[in-house]
Scaffold this active site. Sequence first.
Site, mmCIF file in Angstrom:
data_model
loop_
_atom_site.group_PDB
_atom_site.id
_atom_site.type_symbol
_atom_site.label_atom_id
_atom_site.label_comp_id
_atom_site.label_asym_id
_atom_site.label_seq_id
_atom_site.Cartn_x
_atom_site.Cartn_y
_atom_site.Cartn_z
ATOM 1 N N SER A 54 0.971 -1.133 0.067
ATOM 2 C CA SER A 54 0.033 0.068 -0.061
ATOM 3 C C SER A 54 0.857 0.696 -0.053
ATOM 4 O O SER A 54 0.329 2.367 -0.395
ATOM 5 C CB SER A 54 -0.864 -0.187 0.959
ATOM 6 O OG SER A 54 0.268 -0.468 2.347
ATOM 7 N N GLU A 191 -8.213 -10.274 4.008
ATOM 8 C CA GLU A 191 -9.510 -8.636 3.840
ATOM 9 C C GLU A 191 -10.733 -8.521 3.010
ATOM 10 O O GLU A 191 -10.953 -9.282 1.793
ATOM 11 C CB GLU A 191 -8.076 -8.126 2.716
ATOM 12 C CG GLU A 191 -8.692 -6.806 2.235
ATOM 13 C CD GLU A 191 -7.318 -5.835 1.402
ATOM 14 O OE1 GLU A 191 -6.093 -6.689 1.620
ATOM 15 O OE2 GLU A 191 -7.727 -4.760 1.568
HETATM 16 O O1 KIV Z 1 -0.321 -3.404 1.591
HETATM 17 C C1 KIV Z 1 -0.980 -3.736 2.509
HETATM 18 O O2 KIV Z 1 -0.819 -2.176 3.737
HETATM 19 C C2 KIV Z 1 -1.759 -4.648 3.155
HETATM 20 C C3 KIV Z 1 -2.670 -4.542 3.855
HETATM 21 C C4 KIV Z 1 -3.798 -3.566 4.197
HETATM 22 C C5 KIV Z 1 -3.378 -5.212 4.995
HETATM 23 O O3 KIV Z 1 -1.767 -5.586 2.433
#
Ligand code: KIV
Length: 273
Positions: A54, A191
């Site tokens: 993310s 998720e």
């Molecule tokens: O990349 C991320 O932040 C994630 C979380 C949302 C679990 O995979």
Amino acid sequence: MSTNTVDNKRKVTTARLLDMKQRGEKIAMLTAYDYSMAKLIDEAGIDVILVGDSASNVMAGNMTTLPMTLDQMIYHAKSVVKGTERALVVCDMPFGTYQGNPIEALASAIRIMKESHAEAVKMEGGAEIRESIERILSAGIPVMGHLGLTPQSINKFGTYAVRAKEEREAEKLIADARMLEEIGCFAIVLEKIPAALAARVSKEVSIPTIGIGAGNGTDGQVLVMHDMLGINKGFSPKFLRRYADLSTIINEAVGHYIDDVKSSDFPNENEQY
Ligand code: KIV
């Protein structure tokens, strides 16, 4: 600092997370991508820091997580590890570095472990990537699975809507969770799936489940730090609880600074040499 002072200083390990599940102690996980924020959330007592891909959205401003490279993830993870003493640091394997074949997957995971010193990797998917996960596990690298909404597959799903509402997809998710447990993953992120399904999976597998948008029946929760601190205000899904409004605080502080500079109020005589 968290009000839970028990064991606050002791290093979190994958074994400790299992023990937490067995004792019914919930696991608190947040993302971080840099030294300073990792240090702050580690000192506050977070159990697991996820160096999530993310970072692609909240650090690099991309629409999806797909552009993230292995070098970029290693850079973020290395910074986070330097700021962390207690939390377990897990690094996402970015899109395209493990889906191709197990040899490439292992090489990618080894680079993450060797160069960033993260303590585990996270991989999105179930049966489709079983061989890659097994290969990585066989090298002694702990793997956290990730099922349900898997953002690296956004182009297949076409939407970030809730997954596994239909029975067929729910059954596959349960089978994937059992498989991840059986081959030796230490935890699974669930998720954006129905709360009842997440609770069922959490009861059926012996390893911890960490939910995001998956209700309260999982063994822990994870949020993207920028979302829960209100830095990233453009993203407000139903599951998100905001614990601060940092965008307003930052906006006001910067506005104040600009005013002080423009009016020659800053710096004053005590703020100079
Ligand atoms: O990349 C991320 O932040 C994630 C979380 C949302 C679990 O995979």
